[in-house]
Design an enzyme around this catalytic site. Structure first.
Site, mmCIF file in Angstrom:
data_model
loop_
_atom_site.group_PDB
_atom_site.id
_atom_site.type_symbol
_atom_site.label_atom_id
_atom_site.label_comp_id
_atom_site.label_asym_id
_atom_site.label_seq_id
_atom_site.Cartn_x
_atom_site.Cartn_y
_atom_site.Cartn_z
ATOM 1 N N ARG A 69 0.838 -1.198 0.000
ATOM 2 C CA ARG A 69 0.000 0.000 0.000
ATOM 3 C C ARG A 69 0.871 1.245 0.000
ATOM 4 N NH1 ARG A 69 -1.680 0.824 4.376
ATOM 5 N NH2 ARG A 69 -0.984 -1.018 5.499
ATOM 6 N N TYR A 197 -2.235 -3.667 -6.650
ATOM 7 C CA TYR A 197 -1.916 -4.578 -5.549
ATOM 8 C C TYR A 197 -2.686 -4.312 -4.270
ATOM 9 C CZ TYR A 197 0.918 -7.690 -2.682
ATOM 10 O OH TYR A 197 1.351 -8.705 -1.875
ATOM 11 N N LYS A 206 -9.587 -2.396 2.319
ATOM 12 C CA LYS A 206 -9.312 -1.254 3.182
ATOM 13 C C LYS A 206 -10.147 -0.033 2.783
ATOM 14 C CE LYS A 206 -6.729 -3.626 5.750
ATOM 15 N NZ LYS A 206 -5.424 -4.116 5.531
ATOM 16 N N HIS A 226 -9.753 -2.444 12.069
ATOM 17 C CA HIS A 226 -8.692 -3.287 11.499
ATOM 18 C C HIS A 226 -8.382 -4.400 12.510
ATOM 19 C CE1 HIS A 226 -4.318 -3.335 9.695
ATOM 20 N NE2 HIS A 226 -5.103 -4.202 9.074
ATOM 21 N N SER A 248 -0.538 -3.507 10.364
ATOM 22 C CA SER A 248 -0.281 -4.410 9.246
ATOM 23 C C SER A 248 0.981 -5.246 9.487
ATOM 24 C CB SER A 248 -0.111 -3.592 7.969
ATOM 25 O OG SER A 248 -1.272 -2.818 7.763
ATOM 26 N N ALA A 249 0.877 -6.521 9.165
ATOM 27 C CA ALA A 249 1.985 -7.478 9.326
ATOM 28 C C ALA A 249 2.507 -7.544 10.761
ATOM 29 C CB ALA A 249 3.111 -7.178 8.332
ATOM 30 N N CYS A 250 1.592 -7.470 11.721
ATOM 31 C CA CYS A 250 1.975 -7.580 13.129
ATOM 32 C C CYS A 250 1.278 -8.737 13.831
ATOM 33 C CB CYS A 250 1.714 -6.274 13.865
ATOM 34 S SG CYS A 250 2.889 -4.990 13.412
ATOM 35 N N THR A 253 -3.262 -12.405 11.343
ATOM 36 C CA THR A 253 -3.564 -13.695 10.708
ATOM 37 C C THR A 253 -3.068 -14.837 11.590
ATOM 38 O OG1 THR A 253 -3.366 -12.655 8.548
ATOM 39 C CG2 THR A 253 -3.261 -15.062 8.601
ATOM 40 N N ASN A 254 -1.869 -14.662 12.128
ATOM 41 C CA ASN A 254 -1.303 -15.714 12.985
ATOM 42 C C ASN A 254 -2.158 -15.961 14.216
ATOM 43 O OD1 ASN A 254 1.692 -16.695 12.283
ATOM 44 N ND2 ASN A 254 1.307 -14.675 11.420
ATOM 45 N N ASP A 277 -8.633 -9.775 9.487
ATOM 46 C CA ASP A 277 -8.171 -8.429 9.128
ATOM 47 C C ASP A 277 -9.164 -7.311 9.463
ATOM 48 O OD1 ASP A 277 -5.944 -6.950 7.958
ATOM 49 O OD2 ASP A 277 -7.259 -6.507 6.268
ATOM 50 N N SER A 374 5.009 -10.335 0.222
ATOM 51 C CA SER A 374 4.320 -11.268 -0.687
ATOM 52 C C SER A 374 3.158 -11.904 0.077
ATOM 53 C CB SER A 374 5.290 -12.342 -1.172
ATOM 54 O OG SER A 374 5.915 -13.003 -0.095
ATOM 55 N N ARG A 375 2.112 -12.246 -0.661
ATOM 56 C CA ARG A 375 0.869 -12.649 0.022
ATOM 57 C C ARG A 375 0.181 -13.814 -0.681
ATOM 58 N NH1 ARG A 375 -1.394 -8.796 4.192
ATOM 59 N NH2 ARG A 375 0.293 -7.302 4.426
HETATM 60 P P1 GTP Z 1 -1.986 -7.528 7.601
HETATM 61 O O1 GTP Z 1 -2.534 -8.629 6.750
HETATM 62 O O2 GTP Z 1 -0.891 -6.755 6.916
HETATM 63 O O3 GTP Z 1 -3.006 -6.615 8.178
HETATM 64 O O4 GTP Z 1 -1.172 -8.167 8.799
HETATM 65 P P2 GTP Z 1 -1.436 -9.231 9.945
HETATM 66 O O5 GTP Z 1 -1.538 -8.485 11.230
HETATM 67 O O6 GTP Z 1 -2.480 -10.218 9.603
HETATM 68 O O7 GTP Z 1 -0.024 -9.922 9.922
HETATM 69 P P3 GTP Z 1 0.440 -11.417 10.045
HETATM 70 O O8 GTP Z 1 -0.331 -12.243 11.027
HETATM 71 O O9 GTP Z 1 0.535 -11.976 8.688
HETATM 72 O O10 GTP Z 1 1.890 -11.142 10.643
HETATM 73 C C1 GTP Z 1 2.993 -11.367 9.941
HETATM 74 C C2 GTP Z 1 4.275 -11.081 10.694
HETATM 75 O O11 GTP Z 1 4.162 -11.139 12.111
HETATM 76 C C3 GTP Z 1 5.240 -12.168 10.328
HETATM 77 O O12 GTP Z 1 6.498 -11.574 10.220
HETATM 78 C C4 GTP Z 1 5.155 -13.113 11.504
HETATM 79 O O13 GTP Z 1 6.263 -13.932 11.584
HETATM 80 C C5 GTP Z 1 5.005 -12.151 12.656
HETATM 81 N N1 GTP Z 1 4.338 -12.715 13.847
HETATM 82 C C6 GTP Z 1 3.048 -13.076 13.960
HETATM 83 N N2 GTP Z 1 2.763 -13.519 15.202
HETATM 84 C C7 GTP Z 1 3.924 -13.415 15.908
HETATM 85 C C8 GTP Z 1 4.277 -13.682 17.259
HETATM 86 O O14 GTP Z 1 3.469 -14.098 18.092
HETATM 87 N N3 GTP Z 1 5.575 -13.438 17.619
HETATM 88 C C9 GTP Z 1 6.496 -12.962 16.724
HETATM 89 N N4 GTP Z 1 7.735 -12.736 17.166
HETATM 90 N N5 GTP Z 1 6.189 -12.689 15.448
HETATM 91 C C10 GTP Z 1 4.923 -12.913 15.039
HETATM 92 C C1 SPV Z 2 -2.559 -4.449 5.419
HETATM 93 O O1 SPV Z 2 -1.619 -3.830 4.889
HETATM 94 O O2 SPV Z 2 -3.004 -4.140 6.542
HETATM 95 C C2 SPV Z 2 -3.160 -5.606 4.719
HETATM 96 C C3 SPV Z 2 -2.788 -5.830 3.338
HETATM 97 O O3 SPV Z 2 -3.981 -6.291 5.303
HETATM 98 S S1 SPV Z 2 -3.603 -4.755 2.247
HETATM 99 O O4 SPV Z 2 -4.781 -5.461 1.729
HETATM 100 O O5 SPV Z 2 -2.686 -4.462 1.178
HETATM 101 O O6 SPV Z 2 -4.044 -3.567 2.933
HETATM 102 MN MN MN Z 3 -4.532 -5.427 7.294
#
Ligand code: GTP
Ligand code: SPV
Ligand code: MN
Length: 596
Positions: A69, A197, A206, A226, A248-250, A253-254, A277, A374-375
């Site tokens: 983004r 993308y 979003k 979010h 994002s990416a924190c 999903t996990n 999300d 990458s996703r």
């Molecule tokens: P968006 O889709 O961007 O909104 O992100 P998200 O919050 O769904 O992110 P996602 O769960 O894909 O997180 C990805 C990153 O977080 C990767 O680098 C993972 O390895 C890291 N991660 C997730 N859970 C943990 C955790 O409990 N501990 C650590 N150290 N890293 C984590």
């Molecule tokens: C984010 O960046 O928070 C995502 C991926 O979930 S995107 O759909 O590109 O916003």
């Molecule tokens: Mn997101």
């Protein structure tokens, strides 16, 4: 097709502007899906993956300049600048339409314009929102087909005069200099040009479900956030639900797909995934807050996903999945860093270049096969842990709301707010290190209130006021918490093992939400009492828990100064309550008062 006059008229007008060779209305059928896939493969937009190992799966590479983004090119176009607030980019609607029209004009010449009617939320639910996206990208159309519910059934619900969000999208020349992601909340419209993308281009995500929806939510008395949504089933079979907002990416999903660690599995816990999300939350007739996932799929970060960190995600992407910017293996399967198994001996990287694990750049750094952002795009229904209630139009009742960020220092593993308003303060002061999900300096700590900084469609000061106000309108509000899985020790390593082990924190969170669970009060909120977190089966080095839960007044005084600096941006618009919260934190840190 449709008898919706305004919709037909708008499609005609936009087609006149963009000049496609043809206009195709998507019906959402299986036969159509195959036609679109075949066309995308013929054009080279998608590569069909190994039919035995990854049935129904496709590979896509974006333009190298279009991999995340672009927040600096994302605008809120309201008549009054103040309505966008100090944290959003603003453009007047006139300027927005004028500038973007230049880029849209003739952009679809030689291309097909797909008309994609979509529903965010189950089709026909009173809480769902309908959008219609016009796009010249097959990749986008096929992603929208996974991420939302598309096709004729949506037009049926729209009828002759239903409301819909007008979403215009063209990849145009993918020129980053002419890229614009524009939101017109007053017109219920989104215009996105020169990107193909993710959140820039899948306009139901979003743009509609957060930026436009947050504006509606403010006016109508609900929340668009979010947040992931998950259910925790305890040994007695009781299921309680939480939402969690992380930037994002924190880790959303996990956490949403968590598998209990051995120690706790014995107890009989199970996690049910509702969403990963976005959450729309409303006050239910029973006075609780109820959450719906408006999406139909997951657009998840690939790197780091493996059978240890997230086995459910791995199982979800075994079929009918689109992989974007990962490493393409020679056998027509895919791989990414910290993925499953050893790095392949060779493959083609996300830029289309031959790749081996030993490739280094000029500085001796190993070259990644997959882009860090990458996703995978996969249907939610394929997730082994998907909740039986994930499409329930009423949603699920929420016991706790969790905020969190990625912070090497300061923020403890978990803290419970003293009350709703303090919880809003915890959310409003979330900070996190920037990740690859957006352009900008990676790792830099920035304030990201409620993980909504890039997604709030109006003045964030008003958003804070809305959060405070909602506390008064929810008779049985969820309890609010803040977590940090990312605190690091002196050696720079994560102190907390994270992933499945995070259930140990959820267990305490839910106990506290029920009024159980032992806590001690600190200046920043309630911390787990010693022994209150079940750590059975988890071997942590001595002193690690103390480090994870440490609250140092001197550090928090510095942090408080930064809260104030951030709040100062909002001037007189900031709700007084948040200023009061800073004063109360200051007093607690100085030991002047202990709050009740
Ligand atoms: P968006 O889709 O961007 O909104 O992100 P998200 O919050 O769904 O992110 P996602 O769960 O894909 O997180 C990805 C990153 O977080 C990767 O680098 C993972 O390895 C890291 N991660 C997730 N859970 C943990 C955790 O409990 N501990 C650590 N150290 N890293 C984590
Ligand atoms: C984010 O960046 O928070 C995502 C991926 O979930 S995107 O759909 O590109 O916003
Ligand atoms: Mn997101």
């Amino acid at each position: 097709m449709t008898e919706h006059k305004k919709l037909k008229q708008w499609v005609d007008e936009m087609a006149a502007l963009c000049g496609p060779d043809s206009v195709v209305w998507l019906d959402g059928s299986e036969a159509e899906k195959r036609r679109l896939e075949d066309a995308a493969v013929a054009k080279g937009e998608l590569t069909r993956l190994n039919a035995e190992k990854l049935p129904g799966c496709f590979y896509h590479r974006t333009d190298p300049m279009d991999v995340a983004r672009t927040e600096d090119l994302t605008f809120i176009c309201t008549r009054k600048k103040a309505d966008a607030g100090p944290t959003n980019n603003w453009m007047s609607p006139e300027d927005g339409y004028k500038r973007a029209s230049e880029y849209f004009r003739g952009s679809m010449k030689g291309r097909t314009m797909y008309v994609i009617p979509f529903s965010m939320g189950p089709v026909g639910s009173p809480f769902s929102k309908i959008g219609v996206q016009l796009s010249d990208s097959l990749y986008v159309a096929l992603n929208m087909r996974i991420m939302t519910r598309i096709g004729s059934r949506v037009l049926d619900v729209l009828g002759k005069s239903g409301e819909f969000t007008k979403c215009l999208h063209s990849t145009a020349q993918l020129d980053p200099k002419k890229r614009l992601i524009l939101h017109f909340p007053e017109d219920n419209a989104v215009w996105s040009v020169n990107s193909g993308y993710g959140g820039n281009a899948l306009l139901g995500k979003k743009c509609l479900s957060l930026r436009i929806a947050s504006w509606l939510a403010k006016n109508e008395g609900w929340f668009a956030e979010h947040m992931l949504i998950l259910g925790v089933e305890d040994p007695k079979g009781r299921v309680e639900y939480v939402t969690a907002a992380f930037p994002s990416a924190c880790g959303k999903t996990n956490l949403a797909m968590l598998i209990p660690p051995e120690g706790l599995k014995r107890k009989g816990y199970k996690i049910w995934t509702v969403g990963d999300d976005i959450a729309w939350l409303r006050v239910g007739p029973d006075g609780r807050l109820w959450a719906v996932n408006p999406e139909a799929g997951f657009f998840g970060v690939a790197p780091g996903t493996n059978s240890k960190s997230n086995p459910n995600a791995l199982a979800t992407v075994k079929k009918n999945t689109i992989f974007t910017n990962v490493l393409l293996k020679d056998d027509g399967t895919v791989w990414w860093e910290e993925g499953e198994g050893k790095p392949p001996a060779s493959g083609t990287d996300w830029l289309g270049r031959p790749w081996t694990p030993s490739l280094q750049d000029g500085d001796g750094k190993f070259i990644m096969g997959a882009h860090p952002n990458s996703r995978f795009t996969a249907p939610a229904g394929q997730c082994p842990s998907i909740s039986p209630k994930w499409e329930d139009p009423q949603g699920v009742p929420i016991s706790a709301i969790i905020f969190g960020g990625r912070r090497a220092k300061l923020a403890p593993l978990v803290v419970q707010s003293l009350d709703w308003a303090h919880g809003v303060y915890l959310g409003a002061t979330v900070a996190s290190e920037r990740t690859a999900a957006q352009y900008g300096k990676q790792g830099e700590v920035r304030r990201d209130p409620m993980a909504m900084l890039p997604f709030c469609g109006y003045n964030m000061a008003d958003y804070f006021a809305h959060w405070l106000d909602m506390g008064k309108r929810i008779p049985k509000p969820p309890k609010i918490f803040h977590v940090n899985w990312f605190r690091r020790g002196e050696d720079g390593k994560f102190l907390w093992p994270g992933y499945g082990e995070n259930l140990r924190v959820l267990e305490w969170v839910l106990a506290r939400a029920r009024g159980e669970g032992q806590a001690v009060e600190s200046p920043i909120g309630f911390l787990p009492a010693r022994g209150a977190l079940d750590l059975s089966g988890l071997e942590l080095p001595n002193g690690t828990m103390d480090q994870l839960l440490e609250v140092r007044s001197a550090d928090w005084k510095e942090e408080l100064a930064d809260h104030r600096k951030f709040f100062a941006k909002f001037g007189g618009d900031l709700p007084k309550e948040l200023g009061d919260q800073t004063a109360r934190l200051e007093a607690r840190l100085s030991g002047a008062v202990t709050s009740s």
